[in-house]
Design a protein around this motif. Structure first.
Motif, short mmCIF file in Angstrom:
data_model
loop_
_atom_site.label_atom_id
_atom_site.label_comp_id
_atom_site.label_asym_id
_atom_site.label_seq_id
_atom_site.Cartn_x
_atom_site.Cartn_y
_atom_site.Cartn_z
N ALA A 252 0.84 -1.21 0.00
CA ALA A 252 0.00 0.00 0.00
C ALA A 252 0.87 1.26 0.00
O ALA A 252 0.62 2.22 -0.74
N LYS A 253 1.93 1.24 0.83
CA LYS A 253 2.84 2.39 0.89
C LYS A 253 3.64 2.52 -0.41
O LYS A 253 3.84 3.62 -0.93
N SER A 254 4.12 1.40 -0.93
CA SER A 254 4.99 1.42 -2.10
C SER A 254 4.27 1.93 -3.33
O SER A 254 4.82 2.72 -4.11
N TYR A 255 3.00 1.49 -3.54
CA TYR A 255 2.26 1.89 -4.74
C TYR A 255 1.33 3.07 -4.50
O TYR A 255 0.65 3.52 -5.43
N VAL A 268 -14.59 -5.87 6.09
CA VAL A 268 -13.60 -5.28 5.20
C VAL A 268 -12.46 -4.72 6.05
O VAL A 268 -12.68 -3.87 6.91
N GLU A 269 -11.27 -5.20 5.79
CA GLU A 269 -10.08 -4.67 6.47
C GLU A 269 -9.42 -3.66 5.54
O GLU A 269 -9.13 -3.96 4.38
N LYS A 270 -9.16 -2.47 6.05
CA LYS A 270 -8.62 -1.39 5.23
C LYS A 270 -7.15 -1.16 5.58
O LYS A 270 -6.82 -0.97 6.75
N ILE A 271 -6.29 -1.19 4.58
CA ILE A 271 -4.88 -0.86 4.74
C ILE A 271 -4.64 0.44 3.98
O ILE A 271 -4.78 0.48 2.74
N GLU A 272 -4.31 1.51 4.72
CA GLU A 272 -4.19 2.83 4.10
C GLU A 272 -2.76 3.11 3.67
O GLU A 272 -1.79 2.71 4.33
N SER A 273 -2.67 3.83 2.55
CA SER A 273 -1.36 4.16 1.99
C SER A 273 -0.75 5.40 2.61
O SER A 273 0.46 5.63 2.47
N GLY A 274 -1.58 6.22 3.28
CA GLY A 274 -1.08 7.49 3.81
C GLY A 274 -1.11 8.61 2.79
O GLY A 274 -0.63 9.71 3.05
#
Length: 304
Positions: A252-255, A268-274
């Motif tokens: 998520a951070k990389s892209y 739903v599990e959410k992974i945020e990119s920031g």
């Protein structure tokens, strides 16, 4: 009577010679059978001699074995002398044959006299126990709910509610990375792992991106690792090790895209990119029971 005794002694010597030869040739497995045969031959000869002595001397008083007492004593003395005369190197042939008999193998023991093979019995019992356990497990499984089918049904219902359809990913250990690669293509985001992305397997490019990010931000990930960072990075880059929560965070951070992971019962599990506000979101479907290897990720695309 004297001629009869001479013949008897000769027959006894011949029999002892035969017995000695048989016992020398016996193996461990034939020992019992040979021993029984020799005893039988001795008894038969003894009975024959007793009958012949009785016939020559008339109905003389019999010994317990049916041989006249005087003749039995005379035969015993002369036989003993003959046996001593036939010893070799000071060793009695009979004793020698007995020693060899004890050191030999048993080969033709009647099946009813053989000792039971305990190891085979244990193996047979173990196999029977395993078979019984398998039958019991099969019976119990009939009464258990089909977790795989139930999870699949709930996942399809949740996808339908959100306007998603599923792109199945091969269950080979690379499923998380392959699903992310498919999502990146849908979002038109470059994999960004090599000058010529077509020369690299898509899942391998995504593995490389996850490993690079974790390596560059090791302080954020090392506290969650149970092994040295270089070993962990090697597993991500070069093996079929499954990906999980840490890899999703790194991707998520990389892209620069949020990742939503749809799970059973619609959670739903959410992974945020920031990088909020860009509006780019990946959708993955996570299965706990649905595939042969266990945990599995599929790519979820927008329904047409």
């Amino acid at each position: 009577m004297e001629a009869l005794q001479v013949r008897h002694r000769k027959e006894q010597r011949d029999l002892q010679s035969r017995i000695t030869q048989k016992k020398k040739q016996a193996s461990k497995k034939t020992r019992k059978g040979v021993n029984d045969e020799c005893n039988k031959l001795e008894d038969e000869l003894k009975e024959k001699h007793a009958s012949e002595v009785a016939a020559v001397s008339g109905e003389a008083p019999k010994h317990d074995d049916g041989v006249p007492s005087e003749q039995l004593e005379d035969l015993a003395l002369k036989t003993d002398g003959d046996e001593k005369a036939h010893t070799t190197n000071g060793t009695d042939d009979i004793e020698d044959s007995r020693a060899m008999h004890l050191a030999s193998d048993e080969a033709i023991v009647p099946s009813q006299l053989r000792k039971p093979n305990r190891q085979k019995a244990r193996l047979a019992k173990r196999a029977a126990d395993v078979e019984a356990q398998v039958r019991q497990a099969a019976e119990e499984a009939k009464n258990m709910p089909d977790m795989k089918q139930q999870e699949r049904t709930r996942m399809l219902d949740s996808m339908k509610e959100r306007g998603l359809h599923e792109k199945e990913i091969r269950a080979d250990g690379h499923c998380l990375y392959s699903a992310v690669a498919d999502q990146l293509e849908q979002l038109q985001i470059p994999l960004g792992s090599a000058p010529d992305e077509k020369s690299v397997l898509k899942y391998k490019a995504v593995r490389g991106a996850a490993a690079n990010y974790i390596e560059q931000h090791g302080d954020d990930f090392v506290p969650f690792l149970e092994e040295p960072l270089p070993d962990y990075l090697h597993k991500i880059r070069d093996t079929g090790e499954w990906g999980g929560q840490l890899e999703l965070m790194a991707l998520a951070k990389s892209y620069g895209t949020d990742i939503n992971v749809l799970q059973d019962f619609g959670r739903v599990e959410k992974i945020e990119s920031g990088r909020g506000g860009e509006g780019r979101v990946m959708w993955l479907g996570y299965y706990k029971h649905g595939f042969g290897l266990g945990e599995h990720y599929n790519s979820l695309r927008k329904a047409a």
